[in-house]
Design a protein around this motif. Structure first.
Motif, mmCIF file in Angstrom:
data_model
loop_
_atom_site.group_PDB
_atom_site.id
_atom_site.type_symbol
_atom_site.label_atom_id
_atom_site.label_comp_id
_atom_site.label_asym_id
_atom_site.label_seq_id
_atom_site.Cartn_x
_atom_site.Cartn_y
_atom_site.Cartn_z
ATOM 1 N N SER A 1 0.615 -1.120 0.178
ATOM 2 C CA SER A 1 -0.021 0.063 0.072
ATOM 3 C C SER A 1 0.690 1.435 0.063
ATOM 4 C CB SER A 1 -0.734 -0.099 1.094
ATOM 5 O OG SER A 1 -0.273 -0.206 2.419
ATOM 6 N N TRP A 2 1.963 1.210 0.245
ATOM 7 C CA TRP A 2 2.779 2.572 0.314
ATOM 8 C C TRP A 2 4.429 1.937 0.213
ATOM 9 C CZ3 TRP A 2 6.660 3.349 4.371
ATOM 10 C CH2 TRP A 2 6.315 2.444 5.521
ATOM 11 N N GLU A 3 5.231 2.909 -0.300
ATOM 12 C CA GLU A 3 6.826 2.716 -0.438
ATOM 13 C C GLU A 3 7.522 2.192 0.576
ATOM 14 O OE1 GLU A 3 8.459 4.723 -4.372
ATOM 15 O OE2 GLU A 3 8.012 6.161 -2.794
ATOM 16 N N LEU B 1 13.266 -0.187 14.136
ATOM 17 C CA LEU B 1 13.746 0.435 15.464
ATOM 18 C C LEU B 1 13.975 1.801 15.108
ATOM 19 C CD1 LEU B 1 16.374 -2.447 16.692
ATOM 20 C CD2 LEU B 1 14.046 -2.004 17.358
ATOM 21 N N GLU B 2 13.195 2.711 15.343
ATOM 22 C CA GLU B 2 13.273 4.029 14.865
ATOM 23 C C GLU B 2 13.178 5.150 15.974
ATOM 24 O OE1 GLU B 2 11.565 3.666 10.054
ATOM 25 O OE2 GLU B 2 10.315 4.336 11.737
ATOM 26 N N ARG B 3 13.549 6.198 15.824
ATOM 27 C CA ARG B 3 13.382 7.455 16.541
ATOM 28 C C ARG B 3 13.761 7.355 17.861
ATOM 29 N NH1 ARG B 3 11.812 11.561 13.271
ATOM 30 N NH2 ARG B 3 11.245 11.080 11.302
ATOM 31 N N ARG C 1 3.897 5.052 16.869
ATOM 32 C CA ARG C 1 4.882 5.212 15.889
ATOM 33 C C ARG C 1 5.925 6.366 16.054
ATOM 34 N NH1 ARG C 1 0.683 3.339 12.014
ATOM 35 N NH2 ARG C 1 0.779 0.947 11.792
ATOM 36 N N ASP C 2 6.077 7.248 15.070
ATOM 37 C CA ASP C 2 6.851 8.248 15.178
ATOM 38 C C ASP C 2 6.853 8.917 16.687
ATOM 39 O OD1 ASP C 2 7.937 7.976 12.730
ATOM 40 O OD2 ASP C 2 7.657 10.121 12.228
ATOM 41 N N MET C 3 7.977 9.151 17.424
ATOM 42 C CA MET C 3 7.879 9.688 18.739
ATOM 43 C C MET C 3 9.128 10.340 19.116
ATOM 44 S SD MET C 3 9.466 6.729 20.928
ATOM 45 C CE MET C 3 10.772 8.009 21.634
ATOM 46 N N GLY D 1 5.577 9.140 4.220
ATOM 47 C CA GLY D 1 6.557 8.172 3.950
ATOM 48 C C GLY D 1 7.667 8.580 4.237
ATOM 49 N N TRP D 2 8.803 8.017 3.214
ATOM 50 C CA TRP D 2 10.222 8.854 3.382
ATOM 51 C C TRP D 2 10.103 10.034 2.637
ATOM 52 C CZ3 TRP D 2 12.848 6.579 6.965
ATOM 53 C CH2 TRP D 2 12.816 5.063 7.000
ATOM 54 N N ASP D 3 9.175 10.399 2.019
ATOM 55 C CA ASP D 3 9.210 11.696 1.055
ATOM 56 C C ASP D 3 9.023 12.929 1.944
ATOM 57 O OD1 ASP D 3 9.574 10.100 -0.908
ATOM 58 O OD2 ASP D 3 7.569 9.965 -1.558
ATOM 59 N N GLY E 1 13.718 17.819 4.112
ATOM 60 C CA GLY E 1 14.137 17.131 5.229
ATOM 61 C C GLY E 1 12.817 16.769 6.286
ATOM 62 N N GLN E 2 13.132 16.052 7.409
ATOM 63 C CA GLN E 2 12.000 15.917 8.447
ATOM 64 C C GLN E 2 12.414 16.156 9.701
ATOM 65 O OE1 GLN E 2 10.504 11.800 8.375
ATOM 66 N NE2 GLN E 2 8.362 12.316 8.722
ATOM 67 N N SER E 3 11.722 16.630 10.551
ATOM 68 C CA SER E 3 12.104 17.087 11.879
ATOM 69 C C SER E 3 12.353 15.947 12.614
ATOM 70 C CB SER E 3 11.046 17.831 12.566
ATOM 71 O OG SER E 3 9.873 17.363 12.213
ATOM 72 N N ARG F 1 17.500 14.129 6.081
ATOM 73 C CA ARG F 1 17.066 14.086 4.605
ATOM 74 C C ARG F 1 17.166 12.575 4.293
ATOM 75 N NH1 ARG F 1 20.232 18.334 1.061
ATOM 76 N NH2 ARG F 1 18.927 19.816 1.898
ATOM 77 N N TRP F 2 15.937 11.797 4.246
ATOM 78 C CA TRP F 2 15.919 10.409 4.081
ATOM 79 C C TRP F 2 16.336 10.382 2.537
ATOM 80 C CZ3 TRP F 2 15.970 8.291 8.255
ATOM 81 C CH2 TRP F 2 15.244 8.663 9.378
ATOM 82 N N ASN F 3 17.243 9.310 2.338
ATOM 83 C CA ASN F 3 17.377 8.808 0.999
ATOM 84 C C ASN F 3 16.941 7.345 1.070
ATOM 85 O OD1 ASN F 3 18.802 7.599 -1.195
ATOM 86 N ND2 ASN F 3 20.715 8.367 -0.677
HETATM 87 C C1 DGJ Z 1 8.092 8.636 8.295
HETATM 88 C C2 DGJ Z 1 8.636 8.413 9.596
HETATM 89 O O1 DGJ Z 1 8.881 9.792 10.130
HETATM 90 C C3 DGJ Z 1 9.835 7.769 9.466
HETATM 91 O O2 DGJ Z 1 10.478 7.660 10.763
HETATM 92 C C4 DGJ Z 1 9.840 6.500 9.093
HETATM 93 O O3 DGJ Z 1 8.911 5.638 9.801
HETATM 94 C C5 DGJ Z 1 9.238 6.489 7.770
HETATM 95 N N1 DGJ Z 1 8.105 7.266 7.570
HETATM 96 C C6 DGJ Z 1 8.691 5.216 6.774
HETATM 97 O O4 DGJ Z 1 8.279 5.407 5.650
#
Ligand code: DGJ
Length: 341
Positions: free
Chosen positions: A75-77, A121-123, A177-179, A247-249, A283-285, A302-304
């Protein structure tokens, strides 16, 4: 004649001294490859910063070097990489970073563990509890398809690990999720996370030991789909910086202000200015670092997405005009702007 010559030498030396900066410029160059003091690429994504006893500790996602697209999430990238755990780097000046190691490693054998490398495992964020004298880490732990939507907790009596993993939960019985974490001046700490399938941002007061939700929480920005929260306090007001959910964009950042962590929050708009401000400079905060009473540095990833380990960092000074904030794009800036030396 000899006297004139020595006077000229003195004048020349004084002139040279006034042209040379008193201390060497240490430039922050967003988007470039950043190396640690061993010459290796810094691997600390979606991270946060803790200042403790004169040292900055930067914790982040230690990404594996093998990005793949997860076909089980059509459903998503859903680009993924093997989870390496949580890394830690230390610095006295925000520019020279020493690798302290992977302070919460991923698990290589036990497939049932939250920390297994096949999971997400994120953030990670770390705060210090003055009463228990523990460094407390919270992070987003998820299954390979992001279906688990939980938060993990780990502790250590040193900032540089190894952290002991205590387990995970869906805080307050809902998805997380994001935290991020925020420790207030009164010692209370809050867990701020995207919940209800990322649609609503929860702000949850933690117990005094910071290990569990206290049960007091608020639902903020319902159905606004805010991710990547970063919280800070300025002159008694609370600020939350966040991204949209793509997503990552990259997408447009937004910030909100409140008189209390548990709300009500007033949405203020996009704090970014300059080139590519409408997409957060690509980028993303992830975190806002407060230095002293008046200086702030906003941190972004700045996600790649097709080579996640090669994602870059964007760090910029954050300034105030009254209650409004501005994060202006700069190719390069001297870290003295933020740390003042
Ligand atoms: C956006 C989130 O902020 C990232 O931490 C990561 O979970 C990506 N989505 C995954 O697409």
């Amino acid at each position: 004649m000899k006297k004139i010559f020595s006077s000229l030498v003195i004048i020349f030396s004084l002139l040279m001294a006034s042209c040379t900066p008193s201390s060497e410029a240490r430039m922050v160059k967003s988007g470039e490859v950043w190396l640690d003091t061993d010459g290796n690429m810094i691997n600390a994504h979606g991270g946060g910063m803790l200042y403790h006893e004169g040292t900055y500790y930067w914790y982040g996602e230690y990404k594996g070097d093998s990005t793949y697209w997860n076909p089980r999430v059509p459903s998503w990238e859903c680009y993924r990489t093997e989870a390496g755990g949580v890394s830690c780097y230390s610095s006295k000046n925000l520019v020279d970073w020493k690798f302290e190691g992977v302070v919460l490693p991923s698990e290589q054998e036990d497939v049932t563990s939250d920390l297994h490398y096949s999971n997400v495992l994120e953030r990670p964020k770390v705060i210090y509890n003055d009463a228990t004298k523990q460094f407390v880490m919270w992070l987003h732990v998820d299954s390979h398809d992001y279906g688990k939507a939980a938060s993990g907790v780990a502790v250590c009596d040193s900032p540089t690990g190894k952290f002991e993993y205590l387990g995970s939960m869906r805080p307050n019985g809902e998805m997380a999720r994001d935290m991020t974490l925020f420790k207030d001046d009164d010692g209370r700490a809050y867990h701020i996370y995207s919940s209800e399938d990322n649609s609503t941002l929860y702000i949850s007061l933690l117990t005094d030991d910071y290990l569990r939700p206290s049960g007091h929480f608020t639902r903020n920005f319902p159905r606004a789909f805010r991710e990547a929260p970063a919280v800070f306090k300025h002159k008694g007001k609370y600020y939350v910086l966040s991204s949209g959910c793509t997503g990552w964009d990259p997408n447009q950042a937004q910030y909100a202000v409140a008189d209390s962590m548990l709300g009500e929050w007033t949405v203020m708009g996009n704090p970014c200015s300059g080139k590519d401000a409408h997409i957060t400079f690509y980028g993303q905060s992830t975190h806002v670092l407060k230095v002293g009473e008046e200086s702030y540095m906003a941190m972004f990833d700045r996600w790649n997405k097709t080579d996640l380990i090669n994602s870059r960092y964007i760090w910029l000074p954050l300034t105030f005009k009254g209650d409004s904030i501005d994060i202006a794009w700069q190719e390069a800036w001297d870290v003295k702007v933020v740390i003042g030396k």
